[in-house]
Write a protein that holds these residues in place. Structure first.
Motif, mmCIF file in Angstrom:
data_model
loop_
_atom_site.group_PDB
_atom_site.id
_atom_site.type_symbol
_atom_site.label_atom_id
_atom_site.label_comp_id
_atom_site.label_asym_id
_atom_site.label_seq_id
_atom_site.Cartn_x
_atom_site.Cartn_y
_atom_site.Cartn_z
ATOM 1 N N THR A 150 0.830 -1.202 0.000
ATOM 2 C CA THR A 150 0.000 0.000 0.000
ATOM 3 C C THR A 150 0.863 1.251 0.000
ATOM 4 N N ALA A 151 0.227 2.386 -0.339
ATOM 5 C CA ALA A 151 0.938 3.666 -0.331
ATOM 6 C C ALA A 151 1.435 3.988 1.074
ATOM 7 N N GLU A 152 0.639 3.652 2.081
ATOM 8 C CA GLU A 152 1.052 3.905 3.459
ATOM 9 C C GLU A 152 2.288 3.100 3.827
ATOM 10 N N GLN A 153 2.344 1.864 3.368
ATOM 11 C CA GLN A 153 3.517 1.033 3.653
ATOM 12 C C GLN A 153 4.768 1.589 2.979
ATOM 13 N N VAL A 154 4.625 2.065 1.746
ATOM 14 C CA VAL A 154 5.762 2.663 1.044
ATOM 15 C C VAL A 154 6.260 3.887 1.803
ATOM 16 N N GLN A 155 5.325 4.724 2.260
ATOM 17 C CA GLN A 155 5.694 5.923 3.011
ATOM 18 C C GLN A 155 6.421 5.557 4.298
ATOM 19 N N GLN A 156 5.902 4.562 4.997
ATOM 20 C CA GLN A 156 6.526 4.131 6.246
ATOM 21 C C GLN A 156 7.922 3.576 6.005
ATOM 22 N N GLN A 157 8.075 2.780 4.941
ATOM 23 C CA GLN A 157 9.374 2.200 4.625
ATOM 24 C C GLN A 157 10.395 3.284 4.271
ATOM 25 N N ASN A 158 9.965 4.269 3.470
ATOM 26 C CA ASN A 158 10.872 5.340 3.075
ATOM 27 C C ASN A 158 11.280 6.202 4.268
ATOM 28 N N THR A 159 10.306 6.484 5.141
ATOM 29 C CA THR A 159 10.607 7.286 6.324
ATOM 30 C C THR A 159 11.573 6.556 7.249
ATOM 31 N N ALA A 160 11.314 5.248 7.453
ATOM 32 C CA ALA A 160 12.198 4.453 8.312
ATOM 33 C C ALA A 160 13.600 4.377 7.721
ATOM 34 N N ALA A 161 13.689 4.222 6.392
ATOM 35 C CA ALA A 161 14.992 4.133 5.739
ATOM 36 C C ALA A 161 15.752 5.448 5.850
ATOM 37 N N MET A 162 15.050 6.574 5.737
ATOM 38 C CA MET A 162 15.704 7.880 5.881
ATOM 39 C C MET A 162 16.201 8.078 7.304
ATOM 40 N N THR A 163 15.388 7.715 8.289
ATOM 41 C CA THR A 163 15.809 7.840 9.689
ATOM 42 C C THR A 163 17.043 6.987 9.954
ATOM 43 N N SER A 164 17.026 5.750 9.437
ATOM 44 C CA SER A 164 18.164 4.863 9.613
ATOM 45 C C SER A 164 19.398 5.429 8.924
ATOM 46 N N SER A 165 19.236 5.998 7.722
ATOM 47 C CA SER A 165 20.382 6.527 6.986
ATOM 48 C C SER A 165 21.012 7.693 7.736
ATOM 49 N N GLN A 166 20.197 8.470 8.444
ATOM 50 C CA GLN A 166 20.731 9.585 9.212
ATOM 51 C C GLN A 166 21.574 9.086 10.385
ATOM 52 N N ASP A 167 21.088 8.059 11.091
ATOM 53 C CA ASP A 167 21.869 7.481 12.188
ATOM 54 C C ASP A 167 23.176 6.891 11.671
ATOM 55 N N LEU A 168 23.101 6.180 10.555
ATOM 56 C CA LEU A 168 24.300 5.580 9.977
ATOM 57 C C LEU A 168 25.280 6.651 9.514
ATOM 58 N N ALA A 169 24.751 7.769 9.009
ATOM 59 C CA ALA A 169 25.610 8.862 8.565
ATOM 60 C C ALA A 169 26.360 9.478 9.742
ATOM 61 N N VAL A 170 25.669 9.637 10.865
ATOM 62 C CA VAL A 170 26.333 10.172 12.066
ATOM 63 C C VAL A 170 27.452 9.218 12.486
ATOM 64 N N ALA A 171 27.147 7.912 12.496
ATOM 65 C CA ALA A 171 28.150 6.923 12.882
ATOM 66 C C ALA A 171 29.344 6.967 11.933
ATOM 67 N N ALA A 172 29.082 7.026 10.632
ATOM 68 C CA ALA A 172 30.164 7.045 9.649
ATOM 69 C C ALA A 172 30.995 8.321 9.755
ATOM 70 N N ALA A 173 30.326 9.458 10.031
ATOM 71 C CA ALA A 173 31.048 10.724 10.176
ATOM 72 C C ALA A 173 31.950 10.687 11.403
ATOM 73 N N LEU A 174 31.436 10.183 12.524
ATOM 74 C CA LEU A 174 32.253 10.088 13.731
ATOM 75 C C LEU A 174 33.426 9.143 13.513
ATOM 76 N N ASN A 175 33.185 8.059 12.776
ATOM 77 C CA ASN A 175 34.263 7.125 12.445
ATOM 78 C C ASN A 175 35.338 7.821 11.616
ATOM 79 N N GLU A 176 34.925 8.623 10.635
ATOM 80 C CA GLU A 176 35.872 9.357 9.795
ATOM 81 C C GLU A 176 36.660 10.385 10.605
ATOM 82 N N LEU A 177 36.014 10.951 11.628
ATOM 83 C CA LEU A 177 36.663 11.969 12.456
ATOM 84 C C LEU A 177 37.421 11.382 13.638
#
Length: 363
Positions: free
Chosen positions: A117-144
């Motif tokens: 459903t459209a709602e499931q797609v929205q939920q999946q995309n939102t969850a993936a964006m939230t996860s990507s932000q956490d992973l980006a913070v982790a990767a940035a701290l690792n680089e620094l």
């Protein structure tokens, strides 16, 4: 003289049937153009500067660590996806998409399983964006070189995993520490090990109640050609800094690389770009590994249309860009965050020796 009255000929039955059939065919043809097509249309979307502002609000804000002024831009890129279940693509739109070199057409079922459903797609995309932000913070701290705590743990299992008995071995709460004998710090490391297994069981090491356990976990192939173990995993982090990323209306995991570079630039004195405008894409793992994404051809077109001249491409996506790189755009293959960081600074410094040693990405 005798007058004769000429009676008009009545149309033959055959001609009448032909007219009816022709009209019916025309109506059916016109109606078919209004029917939804079984395809998704991917086209270039907007770009967003991760070290900039949107409506006077900084895209990235950091508390708990000193930040510095930046120059230029480090843009994440997006793709417009039209089609069920979120919208409708008519037959003429699908045909137009086939003819547009900057657009790709994908069968709906290849991207979204039947019943999504459209709602499931929205939920999946939102969850993936939230996860990507956490992973980006982790990767940035690792680089620094800034320490943080992290755990990759089992949350649940897919129906396929239950069918092959994966849930008889692993349990929710298990911390996954290694795959195929190599330590992993994020999802990309696990994906790589599973795809290398290519349908054969993959060795996973987990930590459960303080005890280290080894299992041979079955893998299976999906319609997208990749292999899976059917384990739903979560990353849990404890960071020494508080990072807030404000970007509404954008979903998915592919902004990870540019979020990471934006954070590194913001938390490092001096300008990474030297005032140059960059764009890029790619998922990231906490160890800095850059993973492939979808819609790379659309993203380079979208970036170039906004005047971007330099683009960071996940190395695994380079083959998809053969013959599809817009004129005036330099594309650079990136395996990890450190390499992306080095490339941006090499362009800033006009380090021709470094740049000459890079493999070409697309054409």
């Amino acid at each position: 003289m005798t007058e004769r009255t000429l009676k008009p000929k009545r149309p033959s039955l055959r001609r009448s049937l032909q007219a009816v059939a022709g009209t019916s065919a025309l109506i059916i043809g016109l109606l078919s153009l209004l029917l939804p097509s079984p395809y998704l249309v991917e086209s270039p979307g907007p770009i967003f500067n991760t070290i900039g502002e949107i409506e006077d609000q900084a895209v990235i804000s950091v508390n708990g660590e000193e930040t510095f002024p930046t120059e230029g831009s480090l843009n994440l890129t997006t793709v417009f996806v039209a089609g069920a279940p979120t919208s409708t693509v008519r037959v003429p739109e699908a045909v137009t998409g086939w003819l547009n070199p900057g657009t790709d057409i994908q069968p709906h079922e290849l991207i979204y399983p039947s019943g999504t459903t459209a709602e499931q797609v929205q939920q999946q995309n939102t969850a993936a964006m939230t996860s990507s932000q956490d992973l980006a913070v982790a990767a940035a701290l690792n680089e620094l070189g800034i320490d943080y705590d992290q755990q990759l743990s089992v949350i649940d299992f897919t129906a396929e995993a239950v069918e092959v008995g994966t849930d008889d071995q692993l349990q929710p709460g298990d911390q996954v520490t290694a795959a195929a004998g190599s330590s992993i710090t994020g999802l990309q490391g696990l994906r790589d090990a599973v795809n290398t297994a290519a349908g054969q069981p993959v060795a996973l090491t987990v930590l459960r109640d303080g005890e280290e356990l080894d299992y041979e976990v079955p893998t299976y192939q999906e319609a997208d050609g990749d292999y899976y173990v059917g384990i739903m995993l979560g990353n849990e982090f404890v960071f020494p800094v508080d990072v807030d990323i404000e970007l509404d209306g954008v979903g998915g995991p592919s902004a990870g690389l540019m979020f990471t570079l934006g954070l590194v630039d913001s938390m490092t004195e001096g300008s990474m770009t030297g005032g140059e405008d960059w764009a890029g894409t790619g998922t990231v793992d906490p160890d800095g590994t850059v993973g492939p994404i979808g819609g790379i051809a659309q993203k380079v077109v979208g970036a170039r249309s906004q005047g971007i001249e330099n683009f960071l491409v996940p190395a695994a996506n380079c083959a998809e860009l053969d013959g599809r790189v817009p004129d005036g755009l330099a594309t650079y293959a990136v395996e990890d965050v450190a390499e992306g960081h080095a490339i941006v600074e090499a362009v800033r410094d006009s380090d021709e020796d470094f740049l000459a040693g890079l493999e070409p990405c697309g054409s």
